[in-house]
Write a protein that holds these residues in place. Structure first.
Motif, PDB file in Angstrom:
ATOM      1  N   ASP A  25       0.929  -1.260  -0.305  1.00 32.24           N
ATOM      2  CA  ASP A  25      -0.829  -0.190   0.070  1.00 32.24           C
ATOM      3  C   ASP A  25       0.648   1.380   0.269  1.00 32.24           C
ATOM      4  O   ASP A  25       0.680   2.221  -1.032  1.00 32.24           O
ATOM      5  N   ARG A  26       1.457   1.207   0.799  1.00 29.09           N
ATOM      6  CA  ARG A  26       2.942   2.293   0.766  1.00 29.09           C
ATOM      7  C   ARG A  26       3.485   2.524   0.068  1.00 29.09           C
ATOM      8  O   ARG A  26       4.248   3.799  -1.141  1.00 29.09           O
ATOM      9  N   LEU A  31       3.535   5.867  -5.507  1.00 27.86           N
ATOM     10  CA  LEU A  31       3.864   5.952  -7.493  1.00 27.86           C
ATOM     11  C   LEU A  31       3.093   7.762  -7.563  1.00 27.86           C
ATOM     12  O   LEU A  31       1.690   8.502  -7.231  1.00 27.86           O
ATOM     13  N   PRO A  32       4.263   8.168  -9.239  1.00 25.37           N
ATOM     14  CA  PRO A  32       4.838   7.721  -9.125  1.00 25.37           C
ATOM     15  C   PRO A  32       5.924   7.979  -8.555  1.00 25.37           C
ATOM     16  O   PRO A  32       6.370   9.386  -8.245  1.00 25.37           O
ATOM     17  N   VAL A 444       9.581  -4.714  -3.144  1.00 25.87           N
ATOM     18  CA  VAL A 444       7.906  -4.282  -4.070  1.00 25.87           C
ATOM     19  C   VAL A 444       7.771  -4.264  -4.957  1.00 25.87           C
ATOM     20  O   VAL A 444       6.277  -3.821  -5.549  1.00 25.87           O
ATOM     21  N   LYS A 445       8.821  -4.529  -6.034  1.00 31.47           N
ATOM     22  CA  LYS A 445       8.674  -3.734  -7.154  1.00 31.47           C
ATOM     23  C   LYS A 445       8.286  -4.614  -7.866  1.00 31.47           C
ATOM     24  O   LYS A 445       8.322  -4.626  -9.130  1.00 31.47           O
ATOM     25  N   VAL A 446       8.735  -6.047  -7.463  1.00 29.14           N
ATOM     26  CA  VAL A 446       8.951  -6.988  -8.234  1.00 29.14           C
ATOM     27  C   VAL A 446       7.536  -7.701  -7.534  1.00 29.14           C
ATOM     28  O   VAL A 446       8.002  -8.433  -6.197  1.00 29.14           O
TER      29      VAL A 446
END
Length: 634
Positions: A25-26, A31-32, A444-446
């Protein structure tokens, strides 16, 4: 998809239903993310800034002090290396102080567990053990360790004694052999101050030197942990959130340092009666991140989860306490724990979290501190007893404990006189095409674990031997890849034959696990030790071996430091998350190709795990061809 772990996905649904904020969530709220930061072209090293370099010609091309994009990117990268080196070497220094306190009689709970490893390390470092008892020899080893932190006149002896002679020569030729761990870190902070080093190539060379200091700290940390707590041997356990039980006191140890957690494991066994008196069936200890890896490797304590999903076990309502030391511990744990009654207990003076209960680790009072911590877990169990829990019924068998000593012992059952020969013979004949060490974190990007799992499946069927450490090892443990069954399912015929032969020779009645768990992230040097032994046996340097490292989901400065010393050791290193360097074509070129001419290692950046597996396999084939071995096009 946020994760390949079904237990994680179940708890994320609970978080959604109960409006609990998680790491994901964070991330979405951020983003972005800053494009300048992602390219590495932002700088806040002085208060004239922050400055940023525009990727467009009509925007700023220099910072206020005149720094170019190349300088900014290089400074940011080497500062990250220094941060990683500080973390790993701080871990090692803590272990050294613990052993030193035992030598002085101030920490009776930390006797040397592995005298053989103590004597082996002493011999390797040129310390004579003749006529010395354990305490006297430990004093000599500790003295040697402390000398690695202080600035000396000679390159770090711990690094020199654990690398090939060719590698030491190559690093010396570049002038990047450090003379002190702490001084290397301090120099990088000095060099990246405003008005000091502005030459991007010179900065990168300094970063390599600092990375070798990180390697030294990692190796010391592993050596001392083995001396104090025992060298891991193969052990079977289970992994994932399903290891918790509703009517037990569930306590997690989390972080990266085994000094307190190892004592907690021992003392928890002595406090079962107290837990039963509180109405529990007993005490279940579980691990998170690399402290979890440490107690899994040595005691079979089940790993619960890793990296980005560390908040989620709290939401089961069954986790009574999380005991944290340092590194990779999210401050958000306290906020989530408030909703469920879980006690978050910090134990290191340098790593406090607002709202947590702090019980300072004092080595001379380790047993008493462990009892105090466990009793808080028992109290939390009594408070939650009768409340509903939501434990995902997900767990997998895991076989861990593959230290270098354990691997050599297993191989000796095939060839007692020359244990490495079976591995070398099978690399030569192609049954093993090469070796890949999976290291690093979750990011967390993956989608959690996805890159690890895809690459393992793709490389295993190509007959590549797989090793793992850190949260990468955790991914494979939780997903059932560290089992003989996974070998049967995913391994190519050549690899399966080798793992089966070793397993059966050791009385397992089947193959070794598909992925061999070598320990925590500080334990990456175990894989280097294995590679060095093979290289020395073959009479070549590390940059000739068909060995590759991969960090498919890395996130920390520690991982940046590890990756840098791995390329410095001569290994191709795959990164599955783009590092913040693309703002500098020069730095990008040096890291992906230029450094290859200097040291043999280089970075392979590929975010698609299928393409990454292909590129890693191609690097292995290039090394095989260089050795005159048969190659596979697959």
């Amino acid at each position: 998809m946020r994760s390949r772990d079904s237990a994680v996905n179940q708890m994320l649904e609970v978080a959604r239903q109960e409006a609990i904020e998680t790491t994901w969530d964070r991330f979405e709220a951020q983003l972005p993310q800053c494009g300048f930061g992602e390219l590495g072209v932002c700088c806040r090293h002085c208060v004239m800034g922050p400055c940023r370099i525009s990727p467009f010609e009509d925007g700023p091309q220099r910072g206020i002090c005149g720094a170019t994009a190349d300088t900014m990117v290089a400074r940011g990268l080497v500062r990250a290396i220094a941060g990683g080196a500080a973390a790993h070497s701080g871990h090692a220094k803590h272990l050294a102080h613990t052993l030193h306190k035992w030598v002085k009689g101030e920490a009776p709970d930390y006797p040397v567990k592995n005298e053989a490893k103590l004597r082996a390390v002493a011999t390797r470092q040129g310390i004579s053990s003749e006529g010395l008892d354990v305490r006297e020899l430990a004093a000599k080893v500790v003295e040697s360790v402390f000398s690695q932190f202080a600035e000396g006149e000679e390159p770090l002896a711990w690094a020199g004694a654990t690398m090939t002679a060719g590698r030491v020569e190559a690093l010396a030729k570049l002038g990047v052999l450090p003379v002190g761990i702490d001084s290397s870190i301090a120099e990088m902070m000095h060099r990246t101050h405003i008005g000091v080093d502005a030459d991007p190539v010179n900065l990168l060379l300094g970063g390599i030197s600092c990375a070798i200091a990180d390697y030294t700290g990692c190796h010391i940390g592993t050596d001392l942990a083995d001396i104090l707590f025992g060298t891991p041997v193969p052990i079977q356990s289970e992994a994932n959130m399903g290891v918790m039980k509703e009517n037990s006191v569930n306590i997690a140890v989390h972080g990266h340092n085994p000094v307190l957690s190892d004592v907690i494991v021992r003392i928890a066994k002595e406090m079962e009666d107290e837990a039963r008196a509180a109405g529990a069936d007993g005490i279940i200890l579980v691990g998170i991140c690399c402290t979890g890896n440490e107690v899994l490797m040595r005691h079979g304590i089940p790993p619960l989860t890793h990296g980005v999903s560390q908040e989620l076990p709290i939401m089961t309502g069954a986790l009574d306490a999380i005991v944290v030391d340092y590194q990779c511990v999210f401050p958000s744990l306290v906020e989530v724990a408030r909703c469920y009654g879980t006690r978050v207990i910090t134990t290191m003076g340098m790593a406090k979290i607002p709202g947590a209960t702090h019980i300072e680790l004092v080595e001379g009072e380790a047993v008493e501190k462990a009892k105090e911590i466990i009793r808080l877990g028992i109290e939390a169990f009594k408070a939650r007893k009768g409340r509903p829990v939501k434990i995902p019924q997900v767990k997998n068998k895991v076989v861990s404990g593959f230290s270098v000593e354990a691997i050599v012992a297993a191989l000796s059952k095939l060839n007692g006189e020359d244990p490495l020969k079976p591995v070398i013979d099978n690399i030569v004949n192609g049954n093993i095409q090469g070796v890949v060490l999976f290291a690093g974190c979750n990011n967390v990007k993956v989608p959690q674990d996805n890159n690890y799992l895809v690459m393992a499946e793709e490389l295993a069927k190509r007959n590549v031997l797989l090793l793992a450490t850190g949260c990468g090892a955790g991914a494979y443990a939780r997903q059932g890849f560290m089992t003989p069954e996974a070998t049967e399912k995913y391994a190519g015929e050549g690899l399966k034959a080798v793992l089966t032969a070793i397993g059966e020779a050791n009385g397992l009645g089947g193959p070794l696990p598909l992925v061999l768990h070598m320990g925590s992230c500080v334990d990456n040097t175990r894989a280097v030790d294995l590679a060095v032994a093979i290289a020395n046996k073959l009479g070549v340097d590390l940059d000739k071996l068909p060995v590759v490292a991969s960090a498919p989901e890395y996130k920390t400065e520690k991982a940046v430091a590890i990756g840098t010393w791995a390329i410095s050791a001569g290994l191709p290193v795959h990164l599955g998350v783009i590092p913040p360097v693309l703002g500098s074509p020069l730095v990008t070129s040096v890291l992906t190709s230029g450094v290859k001419d200097l040291l043999g290692g280089y970075f392979i950046v590929e975010t698609d795990p299928y393409k990454a597996a292909e590129k890693v396999f191609a690097a292995i084939q290039e090394r095989r061809a260089g050795l005159g071995l048969g190659t596979s096009q697959w």
